[in-house]
Write a protein that holds these residues in place. Sequence first.
Motif, PDB file in Angstrom:
ATOM      1  N   GLY A   1     -26.822 -23.918  51.786  1.00 37.60           N
ATOM      2  CA  GLY A   1     -26.763 -24.732  50.343  1.00 37.60           C
ATOM      3  C   GLY A   1     -27.796 -25.808  50.434  1.00 37.60           C
ATOM      4  N   PHE A   2     -27.452 -26.709  51.966  1.00 37.80           N
ATOM      5  CA  PHE A   2     -28.123 -27.833  52.126  1.00 37.80           C
ATOM      6  C   PHE A   2     -29.682 -27.688  52.482  1.00 37.80           C
ATOM      7  CE2 PHE A   2     -29.361 -30.761  55.425  1.00 37.80           C
ATOM      8  CZ  PHE A   2     -29.406 -32.074  54.848  1.00 37.80           C
ATOM      9  N   TYR A   3     -29.701 -26.566  53.404  1.00 36.05           N
ATOM     10  CA  TYR A   3     -31.147 -26.373  53.466  1.00 36.05           C
ATOM     11  C   TYR A   3     -31.964 -25.910  52.398  1.00 36.05           C
ATOM     12  CZ  TYR A   3     -30.505 -27.275  58.286  1.00 36.05           C
ATOM     13  OH  TYR A   3     -30.269 -27.878  59.804  1.00 36.05           O
ATOM     14  N   LEU A   4     -31.404 -25.061  51.643  1.00 32.49           N
ATOM     15  CA  LEU A   4     -32.010 -24.670  50.372  1.00 32.49           C
ATOM     16  C   LEU A   4     -32.258 -25.888  49.406  1.00 32.49           C
ATOM     17  CD1 LEU A   4     -30.661 -21.296  49.834  1.00 32.49           C
ATOM     18  CD2 LEU A   4     -32.859 -21.650  50.938  1.00 32.49           C
ATOM     19  N   SER A   5     -31.279 -26.731  49.270  1.00 32.56           N
ATOM     20  CA  SER A   5     -31.466 -27.621  48.114  1.00 32.56           C
ATOM     21  C   SER A   5     -32.546 -28.854  48.804  1.00 32.56           C
ATOM     22  CB  SER A   5     -29.990 -28.479  48.008  1.00 32.56           C
ATOM     23  OG  SER A   5     -29.609 -29.205  49.047  1.00 32.56           O
ATOM     24  N   LEU A   6     -32.575 -28.975  50.140  1.00 31.54           N
ATOM     25  CA  LEU A   6     -33.386 -29.835  50.592  1.00 31.54           C
ATOM     26  C   LEU A   6     -34.924 -29.098  50.572  1.00 31.54           C
ATOM     27  CD1 LEU A   6     -33.770 -32.486  52.063  1.00 31.54           C
ATOM     28  CD2 LEU A   6     -33.453 -31.605  54.381  1.00 31.54           C
ATOM     29  N   ALA A   7     -35.005 -27.823  50.724  1.00 31.61           N
ATOM     30  CA  ALA A   7     -36.066 -27.060  50.567  1.00 31.61           C
ATOM     31  C   ALA A   7     -36.635 -27.171  49.330  1.00 31.61           C
ATOM     32  CB  ALA A   7     -36.320 -25.888  50.964  1.00 31.61           C
ATOM     33  N   SER A   8     -35.888 -27.179  48.182  1.00 32.92           N
ATOM     34  CA  SER A   8     -36.122 -27.196  46.791  1.00 32.92           C
ATOM     35  C   SER A   8     -36.581 -28.670  46.394  1.00 32.92           C
ATOM     36  CB  SER A   8     -35.165 -26.858  45.972  1.00 32.92           C
ATOM     37  OG  SER A   8     -33.992 -27.724  46.034  1.00 32.92           O
ATOM     38  N   VAL A   9     -36.072 -29.680  47.001  1.00 29.39           N
ATOM     39  CA  VAL A   9     -36.828 -30.862  46.841  1.00 29.39           C
ATOM     40  C   VAL A   9     -38.127 -31.145  47.363  1.00 29.39           C
ATOM     41  CG1 VAL A   9     -36.448 -33.340  47.590  1.00 29.39           C
ATOM     42  CG2 VAL A   9     -34.322 -32.292  46.697  1.00 29.39           C
ATOM     43  N   PHE A  10     -38.395 -30.568  48.223  1.00 28.67           N
ATOM     44  CA  PHE A  10     -39.789 -30.591  48.864  1.00 28.67           C
ATOM     45  C   PHE A  10     -40.464 -29.686  47.979  1.00 28.67           C
ATOM     46  CE2 PHE A  10     -38.056 -32.560  52.941  1.00 28.67           C
ATOM     47  CZ  PHE A  10     -39.094 -33.104  53.283  1.00 28.67           C
ATOM     48  N   LEU A  11     -40.131 -28.594  47.756  1.00 29.62           N
ATOM     49  CA  LEU A  11     -40.944 -27.837  46.655  1.00 29.62           C
ATOM     50  C   LEU A  11     -41.378 -28.009  45.210  1.00 29.62           C
ATOM     51  CD1 LEU A  11     -40.029 -24.216  48.559  1.00 29.62           C
ATOM     52  CD2 LEU A  11     -42.004 -25.448  48.876  1.00 29.62           C
ATOM     53  N   PHE A  12     -40.184 -28.385  44.727  1.00 34.89           N
ATOM     54  CA  PHE A  12     -40.272 -28.514  43.229  1.00 34.89           C
ATOM     55  C   PHE A  12     -40.319 -29.579  42.718  1.00 34.89           C
ATOM     56  CE2 PHE A  12     -38.088 -24.170  44.374  1.00 34.89           C
ATOM     57  CZ  PHE A  12     -39.255 -23.447  44.360  1.00 34.89           C
ATOM     58  N   THR A  13     -40.149 -30.818  43.368  1.00 33.99           N
ATOM     59  CA  THR A  13     -40.130 -31.980  42.914  1.00 33.99           C
ATOM     60  C   THR A  13     -41.297 -32.994  43.637  1.00 33.99           C
ATOM     61  OG1 THR A  13     -38.714 -33.261  44.708  1.00 33.99           O
ATOM     62  CG2 THR A  13     -37.759 -32.251  42.582  1.00 33.99           C
ATOM     63  N   ASN A  14     -41.778 -34.048  42.999  1.00 35.93           N
ATOM     64  CA  ASN A  14     -42.888 -35.091  43.451  1.00 35.93           C
ATOM     65  C   ASN A  14     -42.234 -36.013  44.224  1.00 35.93           C
ATOM     66  OD1 ASN A  14     -44.927 -33.466  42.420  1.00 35.93           O
ATOM     67  ND2 ASN A  14     -44.675 -34.599  40.412  1.00 35.93           N
ATOM     68  N   TYR A  15     -40.894 -35.894  44.575  1.00 33.02           N
ATOM     69  CA  TYR A  15     -40.266 -37.028  45.333  1.00 33.02           C
ATOM     70  C   TYR A  15     -40.852 -37.397  46.792  1.00 33.02           C
ATOM     71  CZ  TYR A  15     -36.647 -39.728  47.284  1.00 33.02           C
ATOM     72  OH  TYR A  15     -35.845 -40.730  47.764  1.00 33.02           O
ATOM     73  N   TRP A  16     -41.439 -36.437  47.499  1.00 35.64           N
ATOM     74  CA  TRP A  16     -42.069 -36.585  48.720  1.00 35.64           C
ATOM     75  C   TRP A  16     -43.432 -36.777  48.616  1.00 35.64           C
ATOM     76  CZ3 TRP A  16     -39.463 -38.598  52.668  1.00 35.64           C
ATOM     77  CH2 TRP A  16     -37.869 -38.097  52.759  1.00 35.64           C
ATOM     78  N   GLU A  17     -44.194 -36.732  47.472  1.00 38.74           N
ATOM     79  CA  GLU A  17     -45.809 -36.647  47.302  1.00 38.74           C
ATOM     80  C   GLU A  17     -46.390 -37.990  47.944  1.00 38.74           C
ATOM     81  OE1 GLU A  17     -48.255 -34.686  44.019  1.00 38.74           O
ATOM     82  OE2 GLU A  17     -46.936 -36.416  43.335  1.00 38.74           O
ATOM     83  N   ASN A  18     -45.760 -38.982  47.874  1.00 38.52           N
ATOM     84  CA  ASN A  18     -46.530 -40.097  48.559  1.00 38.52           C
ATOM     85  C   ASN A  18     -46.445 -40.309  50.012  1.00 38.52           C
ATOM     86  OD1 ASN A  18     -46.843 -41.241  45.727  1.00 38.52           O
ATOM     87  ND2 ASN A  18     -45.154 -42.386  45.816  1.00 38.52           N
ATOM     88  N   PHE A  19     -45.434 -39.592  50.534  1.00 40.51           N
ATOM     89  CA  PHE A  19     -45.425 -39.719  52.128  1.00 40.51           C
ATOM     90  C   PHE A  19     -46.102 -38.499  52.701  1.00 40.51           C
ATOM     91  CE2 PHE A  19     -41.526 -41.702  50.709  1.00 40.51           C
ATOM     92  CZ  PHE A  19     -41.713 -42.887  50.859  1.00 40.51           C
ATOM     93  N   LEU A  20     -45.860 -37.350  52.227  1.00 38.77           N
ATOM     94  CA  LEU A  20     -46.541 -36.159  52.605  1.00 38.77           C
ATOM     95  C   LEU A  20     -47.059 -35.356  51.537  1.00 38.77           C
ATOM     96  CD1 LEU A  20     -43.053 -34.918  54.694  1.00 38.77           C
ATOM     97  CD2 LEU A  20     -45.174 -35.955  55.767  1.00 38.77           C
ATOM     98  N   PRO A  21     -48.485 -35.586  51.374  1.00 35.08           N
ATOM     99  CA  PRO A  21     -49.102 -34.978  50.244  1.00 35.08           C
ATOM    100  C   PRO A  21     -49.452 -33.475  50.587  1.00 35.08           C
ATOM    101  CG  PRO A  21     -50.398 -36.675  51.054  1.00 35.08           C
ATOM    102  CD  PRO A  21     -49.241 -36.949  51.829  1.00 35.08           C
ATOM    103  N   LYS A  22     -49.958 -33.327  51.593  1.00 38.07           N
ATOM    104  CA  LYS A  22     -50.382 -32.192  51.984  1.00 38.07           C
ATOM    105  C   LYS A  22     -49.426 -30.949  52.642  1.00 38.07           C
ATOM    106  CE  LYS A  22     -55.070 -33.735  52.418  1.00 38.07           C
ATOM    107  NZ  LYS A  22     -56.284 -33.749  53.266  1.00 38.07           N
ATOM    108  N   LYS A  23     -48.459 -31.488  53.320  1.00 43.28           N
ATOM    109  CA  LYS A  23     -47.533 -30.656  54.091  1.00 43.28           C
ATOM    110  C   LYS A  23     -46.156 -30.782  53.448  1.00 43.28           C
ATOM    111  CE  LYS A  23     -49.979 -31.530  58.046  1.00 43.28           C
ATOM    112  NZ  LYS A  23     -50.563 -30.431  59.084  1.00 43.28           N
ATOM    113  N   ARG A  24     -46.211 -31.071  52.437  1.00 39.89           N
ATOM    114  CA  ARG A  24     -44.849 -30.865  51.502  1.00 39.89           C
ATOM    115  C   ARG A  24     -44.219 -29.526  51.475  1.00 39.89           C
ATOM    116  NH1 ARG A  24     -43.887 -32.298  45.664  1.00 39.89           N
ATOM    117  NH2 ARG A  24     -46.044 -31.503  45.543  1.00 39.89           N
TER     118      ARG A  24
END
Length: 93
Positions: free
Chosen positions: A24-47
């Motif tokens: 659950g932890f890894y899937l929720s962390l993956a969903s943050v990377f895949l489906f939100t714009n939260y990390w867009e400023n830090f990792l725009p291409k590798k997200r």
Amino acid sequence: MKSRIKKIKRWNAARFYLSFFLLGFYLSLASVFLFTNYWENFLPKKRYFIGIILALYGIIRFFIAYIRYKKKKKKINKDIAENVKLETADIQK
């Protein structure tokens, strides 16, 4: 002998439930990377790549934990059966 088997049985179940938590932890962390714009400023291409890697890692980790759980459960049941055989042999003597 029985208390040792019970302790091993409890630890085996606890490790299996921990693998559910980690999945659950890894899937929720993956969903943050895949489906939100939260990390867009830090990792725009590798997200998206990181999100997919985290999801796959969580699934593979759970699958490996499940296989280990099944093997250990089979061994525990075998130990219990041997313990019962020894107890019945002692009673018959």
